[in-house]
Structures are given as structure tokens and as C-alpha cells.
Design an enzyme around this catalytic site. Sequence first.
Site, short mmCIF file in Angstrom:
data_model
loop_
_atom_site.label_atom_id
_atom_site.label_comp_id
_atom_site.label_asym_id
_atom_site.label_seq_id
_atom_site.Cartn_x
_atom_site.Cartn_y
_atom_site.Cartn_z
N SER A 110 -20.14 36.52 15.36
CA SER A 110 -18.76 36.54 15.85
C SER A 110 -17.91 37.14 14.75
CB SER A 110 -18.28 35.11 16.15
OG SER A 110 -16.87 35.07 16.33
N TYR A 123 -17.42 25.96 14.33
CA TYR A 123 -17.81 27.29 14.80
C TYR A 123 -17.74 28.31 13.66
CZ TYR A 123 -18.10 31.25 18.07
OH TYR A 123 -18.50 32.38 18.74
#
Length: 228
Positions: A110, A123
Site C-alpha cells: 500500500s 495497517y
Amino acid sequence: MAQRLVDGGARVLAVDLEPDPDGPGEPFAADLTDESANRDAVAAAVDRFGALDTVIPNAGFQHVAPVAEFPTDRWDALLALLLTSPFLLAKHAWTELERSGSGRFVCIASVHGLVASPYKAGYVAAKHGVLGLVKVLALEGAQSGVTASAVCPGYVRTPLVERQIVDQAKAHGVSEDRVLEDVILAPHAVKELIEPAEVAEVVAFLLGPAGRAFNGAPVTLDHGWTAR
């Protein structure tokens, strides 16, 4: 991604908690927060296909909360799925990837592996860890032809993003109908979501002959997020 690779002639083991029995790919049900499930998924691919030359860790979920309120069980689950699972998949698949002579490990990381956003401690920490893992795999695989890279997209039009709207509205104190533009797309220089098919094309490129030199590095598609 599974559909793009199947369309290109690949045989794909599509691993999910509740995989679609009609494909794309051959379904395999597994909870990748469990170590044995990662081992079993690799074994199933080798058993069905006779070999394994590509691993694409992509499973994930999100939890949005301030650090002071971030549940420890959500932290543990995020790291288990987003960081430990890719490590375990690499560990159990490594011999097969080496045997192929040109194994590819392409982890879907990401842009949050490169930058941070508030309220996403688990995350962001896990995705930063994935980039470190990919660097190690690239170095260890250099002599046997195994390459490792990390695709780092900005916000993609997926259920993972759509499910954040309520939590993001609460965390940032804005209305749900303003979250997409005011919060989610705020870091994008181009105020658009990335489409899943665009990510799939990047993965297909990395798996092809022209992707051979992309090794140990992030491959960023973020609508200008990290240009700031």
C-alpha cells in the site's frame, strides 16, 4: 488480479475466507491469520498444479481508531494477516519458487507502506514491515532467480475502502457523504479512486519478462500521493 492472470493463461489458486466457487481461479478456503492455513495453501497449489512459481499476498482488512483506543486484538490480527502471512507464504513456498528458476513474489502492500495516515496504526505498521520483508526476500533470492516486489497503490475501489467510510467519518468528525472527497481522496493529487483492473495490470507486468528487474523495491501507483 486472479481474473487477469487466468485470462493470461495462468493457473491460479484463489485463496479467501469464503472463495467464490465459480472463480476466477481455483477456490481454496483459508484463514491466513493461522500459520497452518498458509502452509496448506502453498501445499494445495503445488498439489493441484505440480509446481508453484508465483505468490501474490493480497488478503487484508482495515481498522480505523486513535492509538489510545486501538484494540490490541485488531492490532494483532492486522499484523497476522498483512505481515506474518506474507512471511509464512514466502517461507513455505520458497523451495518451489527457487525450483522454478524464476519465481516471483509480488506482495500487494500500500502507499501506507511508504507514508502514514492517522488512526491506522496497525495497517500502516504492517505495510511498512512488508516493504522490509520484500527487501530481504530480494536479497535472499538473488542467486536462485527469485524476485520480490511490493505494489503500493493509493486508494483502490474495493470493499476494504468502502467499509472505512463510517469509521473515517467518526474518527475525523465529518459526515459520511463527505468522507470520500474530504478524507479518503484528500492525499491524492488526482481525486479519483484507482480501479482494481489497474492494479491487476501492474501485477501482470511485474510477472512478465519486463518485470524481471523490479526487485526489492516498492512499485507505486498513487495518483500523486507521495509526490507531495
